[in-house]
Design a protein around this motif. Structure first.
Motif, PDB file in Angstrom:
ATOM      1  N   HIS A  82       0.248   0.801  -9.712  1.00  0.00           N
ATOM      2  CA  HIS A  82       0.595   1.735  -8.704  1.00  0.00           C
ATOM      3  C   HIS A  82       2.162   1.781  -8.512  1.00  0.00           C
ATOM      4  O   HIS A  82       2.844   0.648  -8.190  1.00  0.00           O
ATOM      5  N   GLN A  98      -1.850  10.173   1.263  1.00  0.00           N
ATOM      6  CA  GLN A  98      -2.546   8.935   1.441  1.00  0.00           C
ATOM      7  C   GLN A  98      -2.898   8.960   2.829  1.00  0.00           C
ATOM      8  O   GLN A  98      -2.570   9.955   3.676  1.00  0.00           O
ATOM      9  N   SER A  99      -3.832   8.124   3.309  1.00  0.00           N
ATOM     10  CA  SER A  99      -4.111   8.112   4.711  1.00  0.00           C
ATOM     11  C   SER A  99      -2.971   7.824   5.540  1.00  0.00           C
ATOM     12  O   SER A  99      -1.844   7.426   5.303  1.00  0.00           O
ATOM     13  N   ARG A 114      -2.414   6.064   8.109  1.00  0.00           N
ATOM     14  CA  ARG A 114      -1.878   4.649   8.439  1.00  0.00           C
ATOM     15  C   ARG A 114      -1.252   4.054   7.326  1.00  0.00           C
ATOM     16  O   ARG A 114      -0.142   3.213   7.228  1.00  0.00           O
ATOM     17  N   ALA A 115      -1.617   4.233   5.951  1.00  0.00           N
ATOM     18  CA  ALA A 115      -1.053   3.869   4.600  1.00  0.00           C
ATOM     19  C   ALA A 115       0.382   4.682   4.644  1.00  0.00           C
ATOM     20  O   ALA A 115       1.463   3.868   4.395  1.00  0.00           O
ATOM     21  N   HIS A 162       2.801   3.133   6.958  1.00  0.00           N
ATOM     22  CA  HIS A 162       3.550   1.541   6.646  1.00  0.00           C
ATOM     23  C   HIS A 162       4.313   1.746   5.055  1.00  0.00           C
ATOM     24  O   HIS A 162       5.172   1.109   4.812  1.00  0.00           O
ATOM     25  N   HIS A 163       3.825   2.665   4.153  1.00  0.00           N
ATOM     26  CA  HIS A 163       4.562   2.721   3.004  1.00  0.00           C
ATOM     27  C   HIS A 163       6.090   3.325   3.116  1.00  0.00           C
ATOM     28  O   HIS A 163       7.046   3.257   2.332  1.00  0.00           O
ATOM     29  N   MET A 199       7.802  -0.908   4.609  1.00  0.00           N
ATOM     30  CA  MET A 199       7.785  -1.137   3.245  1.00  0.00           C
ATOM     31  C   MET A 199       9.388  -1.099   2.978  1.00  0.00           C
ATOM     32  O   MET A 199       9.763  -1.890   2.177  1.00  0.00           O
ATOM     33  N   CYS A 246       4.096  -5.228  -2.091  1.00  0.00           N
ATOM     34  CA  CYS A 246       2.765  -5.104  -1.827  1.00  0.00           C
ATOM     35  C   CYS A 246       1.808  -6.050  -1.349  1.00  0.00           C
ATOM     36  O   CYS A 246       1.369  -5.973  -0.323  1.00  0.00           O
ATOM     37  N   CYS A 301       1.700  -7.178   2.405  1.00  0.00           N
ATOM     38  CA  CYS A 301       0.439  -6.570   3.442  1.00  0.00           C
ATOM     39  C   CYS A 301      -0.831  -6.515   2.689  1.00  0.00           C
ATOM     40  O   CYS A 301      -1.833  -6.408   3.641  1.00  0.00           O
ATOM     41  N   HIS A 302      -1.068  -6.358   1.505  1.00  0.00           N
ATOM     42  CA  HIS A 302      -2.256  -6.474   0.871  1.00  0.00           C
ATOM     43  C   HIS A 302      -2.740  -7.505   0.359  1.00  0.00           C
ATOM     44  O   HIS A 302      -2.896  -7.977  -0.936  1.00  0.00           O
TER      45      HIS A 302
HETATM   46  C1  HEC Z   1       4.212  -2.682   5.163  1.00  0.00           C
HETATM   47  C2  HEC Z   1       3.130  -3.024   4.557  1.00  0.00           C
HETATM   48  C3  HEC Z   1       2.539  -2.492   3.397  1.00  0.00           C
HETATM   49  C4  HEC Z   1       3.302  -2.563   2.148  1.00  0.00           C
HETATM   50  C5  HEC Z   1       4.498  -3.251   1.870  1.00  0.00           C
HETATM   51  C6  HEC Z   1       2.390  -1.769   1.258  1.00  0.00           C
HETATM   52  N1  HEC Z   1       1.166  -1.164   1.776  1.00  0.00           N
HETATM   53 FE1  HEC Z   1      -0.467  -0.251   0.776  1.00  0.00          FE
HETATM   54  N2  HEC Z   1      -1.140   0.131   2.530  1.00  0.00           N
HETATM   55  C7  HEC Z   1      -0.755  -0.482   3.830  1.00  0.00           C
HETATM   56  C8  HEC Z   1      -1.772   0.003   4.842  1.00  0.00           C
HETATM   57  C9  HEC Z   1      -1.548  -0.574   6.232  1.00  0.00           C
HETATM   58  C10 HEC Z   1      -2.729   0.763   4.191  1.00  0.00           C
HETATM   59  C11 HEC Z   1      -3.792   1.578   4.920  1.00  0.00           C
HETATM   60  C12 HEC Z   1      -4.985   0.351   4.748  1.00  0.00           C
HETATM   61  C13 HEC Z   1      -6.198   0.938   5.474  1.00  0.00           C
HETATM   62  O1  HEC Z   1      -6.238   2.015   6.341  1.00  0.00           O
HETATM   63  O2  HEC Z   1      -7.069   0.181   5.376  1.00  0.00           O
HETATM   64  C14 HEC Z   1      -2.230   0.828   2.675  1.00  0.00           C
HETATM   65  C15 HEC Z   1      -2.836   1.339   1.840  1.00  0.00           C
HETATM   66  C16 HEC Z   1      -2.609   1.555   0.472  1.00  0.00           C
HETATM   67  C17 HEC Z   1      -3.455   2.009  -0.477  1.00  0.00           C
HETATM   68  C18 HEC Z   1      -4.662   2.968  -0.205  1.00  0.00           C
HETATM   69  C19 HEC Z   1      -4.281   4.501   0.120  1.00  0.00           C
HETATM   70  C20 HEC Z   1      -4.810   5.018   1.019  1.00  0.00           C
HETATM   71  O3  HEC Z   1      -4.599   6.480   1.061  1.00  0.00           O
HETATM   72  O4  HEC Z   1      -5.319   4.588   1.796  1.00  0.00           O
HETATM   73  C21 HEC Z   1      -2.834   1.755  -1.689  1.00  0.00           C
HETATM   74  C22 HEC Z   1      -3.466   2.228  -2.908  1.00  0.00           C
HETATM   75  C23 HEC Z   1      -1.892   0.812  -1.407  1.00  0.00           C
HETATM   76  N3  HEC Z   1      -1.719   0.762  -0.174  1.00  0.00           N
HETATM   77  C24 HEC Z   1      -1.011   0.226  -2.247  1.00  0.00           C
HETATM   78  C25 HEC Z   1       0.232  -0.523  -2.256  1.00  0.00           C
HETATM   79  C26 HEC Z   1       0.967  -0.850  -3.045  1.00  0.00           C
HETATM   80  C27 HEC Z   1       0.534  -0.923  -4.741  1.00  0.00           C
HETATM   81  C28 HEC Z   1       2.225  -1.625  -2.651  1.00  0.00           C
HETATM   82  C29 HEC Z   1       3.346  -1.949  -3.234  1.00  0.00           C
HETATM   83  C30 HEC Z   1       4.151  -1.207  -4.226  1.00  0.00           C
HETATM   84  C31 HEC Z   1       1.851  -1.307  -1.176  1.00  0.00           C
HETATM   85  N4  HEC Z   1       0.534  -0.653  -0.898  1.00  0.00           N
HETATM   86  C32 HEC Z   1       2.614  -1.825  -0.200  1.00  0.00           C
HETATM   87  C33 HEC Z   1       0.368  -1.092   3.876  1.00  0.00           C
HETATM   88  C34 HEC Z   1       1.344  -1.526   3.318  1.00  0.00           C
END
Ligand code: HEC
Ligand code: HEC
Ligand code: HEC
Ligand code: HEC
Length: 192
Positions: free
Chosen positions: A148, A158-159, A161-162, A165-166, A170, A177, A180-181
């Motif tokens: 990723h 992305q959604s 919510r995602a 946060h991203h 972040m 990653c 949060c995950h």
């Molecule tokens: C500050 C918190 C945070 C960080 C740091 C973070 N994420 Fe997320 N990410 C989230 C949230 C909240 C969601 C939405 C999850 C949901 O709705 O269930 C998400 C969703 C995702 C998704 C699904 C995409 C989607 O459309 O829903 C992926 C893949 C993902 N993250 C990968 C990563 C990766 C890889 C990293 C590191 C490079 C990262 N995330 C860093 C909070 C974060």
């Protein structure tokens, strides 16, 4: 075989007097080296010990890790891209990879004495998970980033919510990653 040669041959399988060999017959060491080479040498050993089958051989029946992984989207999803155990747990760079493999030899001992089993796994898993989180945070979630890449993903796809946060926390809070995950491939440990 004359007597002189015979005694040399027997010596190979006799307990060693050299303290560095811990009394293991020299022949035993040679057999391991010959065996490893026959299996395809160093690269072969590295490859075999990175396969899911290798991890399954101990973890199935010992804990519930494999079953949880197989129910996760990293094992099975519409794209057919699968993350193996080693993709998330074994670094790709040579030195960190070697360190991970050398450290893991402790698990042969723990497997033999039965440190972890289905009865005590729920008590054991929190400290195991804490170790994994610590390593991943220290490596800025490098194993996740091998697949990723935050530099090329489209947050607009992305959604909401995602995306929030991203693009938000972040970046502003310099989160990685795994901050949060947690629980992306296994059940989250029950927090004490
Ligand atoms: C500050 C918190 C945070 C960080 C740091 C973070 N994420 Fe997320 N990410 C989230 C949230 C909240 C969601 C939405 C999850 C949901 O709705 O269930 C998400 C969703 C995702 C998704 C699904 C995409 C989607 O459309 O829903 C992926 C893949 C993902 N993250 C990968 C990563 C990766 C890889 C990293 C590191 C490079 C990262 N995330 C860093 C909070 C974060
Ligand atoms: C020889 C048996 C054996 C094999 C093969 C094995 N494991 Fe383990 N593993 C264990 C045992 C036993 C523990 C518990 C160790 C402890 O409590 O310190 C463990 C713990 C772990 C942990 C928890 C953190 C840690 O290091 O203690 C991770 C992650 C892990 N194994 C991943 C893997 C992966 C990935 C593979 C395949 C590449 C694998 N294991 C192959 C026996 C094995
Ligand atoms: C071998 C490549 C690979 C690795 C390594 C990997 N992922 Fe994924 N990840 C994927 C793929 C492919 C998907 C899409 C699954 C789907 O389409 O449902 C995914 C989906 C996700 C999702 C969204 C679905 C879900 O299960 O919540 C999150 C969040 C996520 N990954 C986070 C991570 C984190 C955190 C790490 C590191 C601990 C990681 N990934 C390591 C390939 C990988
Ligand atoms: C997508 C990445 C990913 C994959 C694939 C993955 N793991 Fe993990 N694993 C993690 C993360 C992250 C943790 C830390 C705990 C958590 O957040 O769930 C972890 C924790 C563990 C632990 C510690 C106990 C626990 O419950 O936390 C063990 C043991 C382990 N993994 C073994 C394996 C084995 C064996 C496989 C293959 C069958 C595997 N993992 C596949 C990401 C992954």
């Amino acid at each position: 075989m004359n007597d002189k040669n015979k005694s040399k041959w027997q010596k190979l399988w006799a307990s060693s007097k050299n303290k560095w060999l811990f009394g293991i017959p020299l022949g035993g060491f040679l057999a391991v080296i010959v065996g490893a080479t026959a299996l395809g040498g160093f690269n072969g050993v590295m490859h075999v010990t990175n396969s899911n089958q290798f991890c399954y051989s101990c973890h199935i029946g010992m804990d519930t890790i494999v079953e949880e992984y197989q129910a996760s989207r990293h094992f099975n999803n519409a794209t057919g891209v699968q993350a193996s155990c080693a993709d998330c747990h074994v670094p790709k760079e040579f030195l960190p990879k070697m360190w991970t493999k050398v450290r893991a030899t402790k698990d042969i001992y723990h497997k033999l004495v039965g440190t972890v089993n289905l009865e005590n796994f729920e008590e054991q898993r929190l400290h195991q998970a804490e170790y994994v989180w610590k390593v991943m945070i220290a490596r800025d979630s490098q194993e996740c980033r091998n697949c990723h890449q935050a530099s090329t993903w489209s947050t607009d796809k992305q959604s909401l919510r995602a995306r929030q946060h991203h693009l938000g926390e972040m970046v502003t809070d310099d989160k990685t990653c795994i901050d949060c995950h947690i629980g992306v491939a296994h059940s989250k440990p029950a927090i004490r």
